[in-house]
Motif scaffolding. Structure first.
Motif, PDB file in Angstrom:
ATOM      1  N   LYS A   1       0.774  -1.107  -0.133  1.00 31.83           N
ATOM      2  CA  LYS A   1       0.010  -0.073   0.006  1.00 31.83           C
ATOM      3  C   LYS A   1       0.737   1.295  -0.040  1.00 31.83           C
ATOM      4  O   LYS A   1       0.259   2.140   0.162  1.00 31.83           O
ATOM      5  N   ASP A   2       2.270   1.189   0.067  1.00 25.60           N
ATOM      6  CA  ASP A   2       2.971   2.409  -0.135  1.00 25.60           C
ATOM      7  C   ASP A   2       2.950   2.829  -1.597  1.00 25.60           C
ATOM      8  O   ASP A   2       2.604   2.130  -2.676  1.00 25.60           O
ATOM      9  N   SER A   3       3.151   4.223  -1.978  1.00 27.32           N
ATOM     10  CA  SER A   3       3.382   4.782  -3.241  1.00 27.32           C
ATOM     11  C   SER A   3       4.453   5.793  -3.035  1.00 27.32           C
ATOM     12  O   SER A   3       4.262   6.683  -2.229  1.00 27.32           O
ATOM     13  N   PRO A   4       5.285   6.043  -4.128  1.00 30.06           N
ATOM     14  CA  PRO A   4       5.400   5.276  -5.322  1.00 30.06           C
ATOM     15  C   PRO A   4       6.015   3.849  -5.080  1.00 30.06           C
ATOM     16  O   PRO A   4       6.198   3.571  -3.983  1.00 30.06           O
TER      17      PRO A   4
ATOM     18  N   GLU B   1      11.187  12.292   0.877  1.00 32.78           N
ATOM     19  CA  GLU B   1       9.606  12.034   1.190  1.00 32.78           C
ATOM     20  C   GLU B   1       9.069  11.402   0.023  1.00 32.78           C
ATOM     21  O   GLU B   1       9.021  12.123  -0.849  1.00 32.78           O
ATOM     22  N   PRO B   2       8.325  10.238   0.221  1.00 34.53           N
ATOM     23  CA  PRO B   2       7.733   9.790  -1.020  1.00 34.53           C
ATOM     24  C   PRO B   2       6.414  10.542  -1.731  1.00 34.53           C
ATOM     25  O   PRO B   2       5.695  11.231  -0.770  1.00 34.53           O
ATOM     26  N   GLU B   3       6.359  10.791  -2.995  1.00 38.12           N
ATOM     27  CA  GLU B   3       5.394  11.342  -3.589  1.00 38.12           C
ATOM     28  C   GLU B   3       4.361  10.426  -4.086  1.00 38.12           C
ATOM     29  O   GLU B   3       4.778   9.910  -5.121  1.00 38.12           O
ATOM     30  N   PRO B   4       3.271  10.246  -3.577  1.00 41.49           N
ATOM     31  CA  PRO B   4       2.275   9.126  -3.906  1.00 41.49           C
ATOM     32  C   PRO B   4       1.841   9.379  -5.526  1.00 41.49           C
ATOM     33  O   PRO B   4       1.762  10.330  -5.843  1.00 41.49           O
ATOM     34  N   ILE B   5       1.598   8.555  -6.079  1.00 46.67           N
ATOM     35  CA  ILE B   5       1.053   8.401  -7.600  1.00 46.67           C
ATOM     36  C   ILE B   5      -0.427   7.682  -7.604  1.00 46.67           C
ATOM     37  O   ILE B   5      -0.770   7.334  -6.460  1.00 46.67           O
ATOM     38  N   ASN B   6      -0.842   7.665  -8.628  1.00 47.24           N
ATOM     39  CA  ASN B   6      -2.333   6.768  -8.603  1.00 47.24           C
ATOM     40  C   ASN B   6      -2.231   5.371  -8.777  1.00 47.24           C
ATOM     41  O   ASN B   6      -3.097   5.004  -9.421  1.00 47.24           O
TER      42      ASN B   6
END
Length: 380
Positions: free
Chosen positions: A206-209, A217-222
């Motif tokens: 469930k992590d993203s990206p 810091e992770p930058e979530p994608i879709n």
């Protein structure tokens, strides 16, 4: 994310009368490969024996008898998962390399066609396929008793005919997968944690990206790690919730086993290839948990182009697959319940990223070997 496109051509329900039947031993890629399998059996080579025997020693199947299953028994459900080669890219029609040519001209897989040349039907095996991207909607592509339909095939016919022949209870082959998906990212099972490698952080469930620089810091994608796993499992469960729609007359079911043919996308990622065994072990446990099937058997197929002892990422992936075979001794809990089919001797050329050139014999050979392996596990 890119995905495989299903073949939409209309079904061709007949083939011309076939030649004299041939023995199932013709499955071997060559006389040398068959001889090696016999030698391995005679020598009682432990893991090599099991994988090679499953790859090369196939029993001939009779034509289906046309009888329905014993509907007083629960439907035995086998869930097929993976990526595009499990989805299927074998050609049904055409010249050399097609299923029709293999049956009509080469006399292979004689149980698929009757003496008049019509495709046979197993009235005791239901063939169901659903597909969707990530956790999106579901499209139904198959829902019929097992017979050759459409323009493409995967390993389902070989699997289904072996299981139908060996099982008195009704059988459902339930395929829920899509192409271009990796175990290390798209199909990552719940419980998988983040890890670091070469200054990068790789996603846990469930992590993203999928990856980011350590300290950043992770930058979530879709999309998230395991999104395809969640979707494939949910779509399969939805089929089982509507059991009577997919197996008319059925009242109950039990998930008896899983089939897994995957690994192509992971071979392009060093981290995913390195984690393949760990992820595969967790996948087996999580699927059993999610389907409330702790004793369900599990059959894995290797990538057809990869030989034992290969180096690089493909070597890591095939080693992982062979290690989880219960006969290897590396995972004692899997003894008698997990088997790996070594598919290199069964492949008719090409590679997983090119769908083995669409050669139907590859898909049939792998399916037969996987089905036979599951029958062996069920008999233990």
């Amino acid at each position: 994310m890119p995905q495989s496109s299903p073949d939409g051509r209309p079904p061709d329900m007949t083939c011309t009368a076939r030649p004299k039947r041939r023995s199932r031993s013709i499955l071997a890629a060559s006389g040398l490969a068959l001889a090696y399998g016999v030698i391995a059996l005679a020598a009682n080579v432990h893991l090599a024996q099991g994988a090679e025997a499953r790859a090369l020693a196939q029993d001939e199947l009779p034509d289906p008898d046309g009888k329905p299953a014993d509907m007083s028994k629960p439907v035995q459900v086998y869930v097929l998962l993976g990526q595009s080669n499990m989805l299927g890219a074998g050609k049904v029609k055409g010249e050399e390399g097609s299923l029709k040519f293999a049956v009509e001209t080469k006399g292979l897989y004689p149980y698929l066609a009757d003496d008049a040349g019509a495709w046979t039907t197993r009235n005791d095996v239901r063939n169901v396929r659903v597909m969707g991207s990530g956790t999106g909607g579901s499209r139904q592509f198959n829902n019929e008793f097992m017979t050759v339909t459409g323009g493409k095939l995967g390993p389902e016919y070989g699997i289904g005919h072996h299981l139908g022949h060996a099982t008195d209870a009704p059988v459902m082959i339930l395929k829920s997968c899509i192409g271009n998906r990796s175990l290390g990212w798209d199909l990552l099972p719940p419980g998988s944690e983040r890890y670091e490698m070469n200054g990068k952080v790789y996603a846990g469930y469930k992590d993203s990206p999928d990856v980011w620089d350590k300290g950043a810091e992770p930058e979530p994608i879709n999309w998230y790690a395991g999104m395809q796993y969640d979707g494939d499992v949910a779509r399969a469960k939805k089929v089982l919730e509507d059991l009577d729609k997919y197996y008319p007359g059925a009242k109950e079911y039990e998930v008896a086993g899983f089939f897994w043919w995957q690994g192509d996308k992971d071979r392009y990622n060093d981290a995913h290839a390195s984690k393949y065994e760990e992820n595969l072990v967790r996948l087996i446990g999580q699927l059993r948990s999610d389907f409330d099937a702790p004793k369900a058997k599990f059959v894995i197929a290797t990538l057809g182009q990869t030989k034992k002892g290969a180096d690089g990422n493909e070597g890591k992936i095939i080693e992982a697959m062979l290690n989880v075979d219960g006969a290897s001794g590396k995972h004692p809990d899997f003894k008698g319940s997990v088997a790996t089919v070594y598919t290199h001797p069964l492949s008719k050329g090409g590679a997983s990223n090119g769908h083995y050139g669409g050669n139907a014999e590859t898909y049939m050979n792998v399916g037969e070997a996987m089905g036979s392996a599951m029958v062996e596990l069920n008999d233990e």
